[in-house]
Design a protein around this motif. Structure first.
Motif, PDB file in Angstrom:
ATOM      1  N   SER A   1       4.599  -3.854 -50.487  1.00 38.99           N
ATOM      2  CA  SER A   1       4.388  -2.457 -50.078  1.00 38.99           C
ATOM      3  C   SER A   1       3.998  -2.371 -48.611  1.00 38.99           C
ATOM      4  O   SER A   1       4.383  -1.413 -47.913  1.00 38.99           O
ATOM      5  N   THR A   2       3.244  -3.337 -48.115  1.00 34.92           N
ATOM      6  CA  THR A   2       2.881  -3.349 -46.696  1.00 34.92           C
ATOM      7  C   THR A   2       4.126  -3.529 -45.842  1.00 34.92           C
ATOM      8  O   THR A   2       4.274  -2.901 -44.786  1.00 34.92           O
TER       9      THR A   2
ATOM     10  N   ARG B   1       0.422  -3.809 -36.453  1.00 37.03           N
ATOM     11  CA  ARG B   1       0.508  -2.682 -37.386  1.00 37.03           C
ATOM     12  C   ARG B   1       0.552  -3.175 -38.835  1.00 37.03           C
ATOM     13  O   ARG B   1      -0.048  -2.561 -39.726  1.00 37.03           O
ATOM     14  N   TRP B   2       1.283  -4.253 -39.059  1.00 35.86           N
ATOM     15  CA  TRP B   2       1.397  -4.787 -40.424  1.00 35.86           C
ATOM     16  C   TRP B   2       0.030  -5.219 -40.938  1.00 35.86           C
ATOM     17  O   TRP B   2      -0.338  -4.879 -42.063  1.00 35.86           O
ATOM     18  N   TYR B   3      -0.732  -5.954 -40.144  1.00 34.74           N
ATOM     19  CA  TYR B   3      -2.067  -6.379 -40.573  1.00 34.74           C
ATOM     20  C   TYR B   3      -2.993  -5.173 -40.780  1.00 34.74           C
ATOM     21  O   TYR B   3      -3.804  -5.157 -41.711  1.00 34.74           O
ATOM     22  N   ARG B   4      -2.874  -4.170 -39.919  1.00 33.00           N
ATOM     23  CA  ARG B   4      -3.676  -2.950 -40.094  1.00 33.00           C
ATOM     24  C   ARG B   4      -3.389  -2.315 -41.441  1.00 33.00           C
ATOM     25  O   ARG B   4      -4.301  -1.965 -42.199  1.00 33.00           O
ATOM     26  N   ARG B   5      -2.118  -2.131 -41.727  1.00 37.19           N
ATOM     27  CA  ARG B   5      -1.734  -1.483 -42.987  1.00 37.19           C
ATOM     28  C   ARG B   5      -2.206  -2.310 -44.180  1.00 37.19           C
ATOM     29  O   ARG B   5      -2.657  -1.766 -45.192  1.00 37.19           O
ATOM     30  N   LEU B   6      -2.091  -3.622 -44.082  1.00 34.50           N
ATOM     31  CA  LEU B   6      -2.553  -4.487 -45.153  1.00 34.50           C
ATOM     32  C   LEU B   6      -4.036  -4.286 -45.419  1.00 34.50           C
ATOM     33  O   LEU B   6      -4.473  -4.106 -46.574  1.00 34.50           O
ATOM     34  N   LEU B   7      -4.837  -4.286 -44.355  1.00 34.87           N
ATOM     35  CA  LEU B   7      -6.283  -4.141 -44.502  1.00 34.87           C
ATOM     36  C   LEU B   7      -6.645  -2.754 -45.034  1.00 34.87           C
ATOM     37  O   LEU B   7      -7.597  -2.602 -45.831  1.00 34.87           O
ATOM     38  N   GLU B   8      -5.929  -1.743 -44.601  1.00 32.93           N
ATOM     39  CA  GLU B   8      -6.196  -0.381 -45.066  1.00 32.93           C
ATOM     40  C   GLU B   8      -5.806  -0.180 -46.529  1.00 32.93           C
ATOM     41  O   GLU B   8      -6.291   0.740 -47.194  1.00 32.93           O
ATOM     42  N   SER B   9      -4.909  -1.072 -47.028  1.00 31.91           N
ATOM     43  CA  SER B   9      -4.379  -0.909 -48.393  1.00 31.91           C
ATOM     44  C   SER B   9      -5.162  -1.680 -49.442  1.00 31.91           C
ATOM     45  O   SER B   9      -4.807  -1.635 -50.623  1.00 31.91           O
TER      46      SER B   9
END
Length: 445
Positions: A371-372, A436-444
């Motif tokens: 999903s990320t 951005r990918w790591y950000r989205r992962l952490l936010e998810s």
């Protein structure tokens, strides 16, 4: 790319600053530049002040870092990994730009470590720094494990595992460097593919040793030490390990089938039934597909006589092997002895790690990665695969079942070839998309 140009600029400049510090690791610690590792850790603290102020940052195993970012619960934490060290550059004159200059040219940051693995290191730290600036608290604890000797032994990763276990940390998912976003790695597949390592090959280092009488080069005997080593090397070259397709490779082909052109789509869709046939075909499609289908042997170092007119009394060949999932260090050694078939050539095990277990692809941990990817790289097809190279993740995988190996950067075939080679470089836009990918992962989480 991210709309936060200030944050983007800071991330790119942090990457360039770290590339300029030559943290080359060595099998012999006394040969390493300790000042370089100290400088890199100081630069990290300077570039990411919020991370160092808000998180628990611990220096372990000499120059490695173990960082805890406390979340709303310590249960089922996530571990993100990267490493601080790089391999030597070889002939600097062969590089387009000096390997530790971190030049910006043509939309790329050039330099040793840009892909392996300071790009991931800085992308992770940048994502955490940005989220801290926004007051974000992760849903669960996030641990950062940054090794300092991944390229030579991974001893720091073993120490990180020991400390985490000692503290009762039961990781839900571990993510290290590994596969990337690639295109054209397999015939018939035009789509961009995110290859996620769900396991990795074992690593074995072997010395072939032959001894002889030595003496003056003016009176050579037949089948001396060097001749025996040369024959052994040729036998390994001419008799590669049998090809076989492990389950993750079959899974990868089946998932790629809807995105492949004919006739590959039909073949990939039947990969499980055609496993023996594909095991014979893949090695003929190039060195990368071949490495996905068998244990590989690479003769990396040779040594013989110390003088130009001296017959070697001892000759050696260093063989680096990557052992396929389903095989073992012991079975690989037995195969080497069988192929060399020379009692005068000693096969000496230097070091060996069995292949890692296979992480699941049917639960929430893997779906989080999928999903990320979908949110950051629309249209990219995620697939599992067998990681060909060794990573620090293998030490974590002995303890925790959900360990994945993925680097969220687009890489061309030429870029992948530059890892441990010449002209290593990362696209600026690709690097920022990785943040951005790591950000989205952490936010998810």
């Amino acid at each position: 790319m991210s709309g936060d140009m200030g944050g983007d600029d800071a991330a790119v400049e942090a990457l360039r600053a770290l590339i300029r510090i030559p943290t080359v690791s060595s099998w012999f610690r006394e040969e390493e530049d300790r000042d370089a590792f100290d400088a890199l850790l100081s630069e990290l603290a300077s570039r990411f002040p919020r991370l160092h102020a808000a998180c628990e940052v611990e220096r372990i195993a000499g120059d490695a870092l173990l960082v805890r970012w406390r979340g709303r619960t310590p249960e089922a934490p996530v571990v993100l990994m990267a490493h601080l060290d790089v391999v030597p550059v070889g002939d600097e004159s062969a590089w387009t730009h000096p390997p530790f200059a971190a030049e910006l040219d043509g939309g790329f940051v050039w330099g040793r470590g840009s892909l392996d693995c300071k790009g991931s290191l800085v992308a992770i730290c940048s994502a955490v720094e940005q989220l801290l600036a926004e007051g974000v608290v992760p849903a669960r604890d996030v641990w950062l494990s940054f090794g300092c000797n991944e390229e030579v032994s991974g001893g720091a990763a073993k120490e990180a595992v020991r400390l985490l276990r000692e503290r009762g940390v039961d990781a839900w998912v571990v993510l290290d460097e590994g596969g990337a976003i690639v295109q054209g790695a397999l015939p018939g597949v035009a789509a961009q593919t995110a290859v996620i390592g769900t396991t990795e090959k074992g690593t074995v280092d072997v010395e072939l040793v032959a001894r002889g009488d030595g003496g003056h080069a003016s009176a050579p005997k037949r089948m001396g030490a060097t001749a025996r080593i040369a024959r052994a090397v040729l036998r390994l070259e001419r008799h590669p390990f049998p090809a076989r397709l492990p389950d993750p490779t079959v899974d990868m082909l089946e998932r790629l089938a809807p995105h492949a052109s004919a006739p590959y789509s039909r073949v990939f869709a039947r990969a499980r039934r055609l496993r023996p046939l594909l095991g014979r075909v893949l090695p003929r499609l190039g060195h990368e597909p071949a490495a996905m289908a068998r244990t590989t042997t690479a003769v990396t170092q040779l040594s013989g006589s110390p003088g130009a007119n001296v017959i070697a009394a001892e000759a050696r060949a260093h063989v680096n092997m990557r052992v396929m999932v389903g095989e073992t260090v012991d079975s690989a050694l037995e195969r080497i002895r069988t192929v060399v078939r020379d009692p005068a050539v000693e096969v000496v095990l230097v070091s060996g790690d069995d292949p890692s277990p296979v992480s699941p692809t049917d639960d929430d941990a893997y779906r989080l990665l999928e999903s990320t990817l979908a949110g950051t790289f629309p249209g990219v097809v995620p697939v599992p695969y067998v990681m060909l190279a060794a990573t620090d993740a293998r030490h974590f995988h002995r303890v925790w079942p959900r360990v994945y190996r993925f680097t969220p950067f687009r890489m061309s075939a030429e870029q992948r070839g530059s890892i441990h080679g010449v002209d290593e470089r990362i696209g600026v836009g690709d690097f920022l998309d990785g943040v951005r990918w790591y950000r989205r992962l952490l936010e998810s989480l």
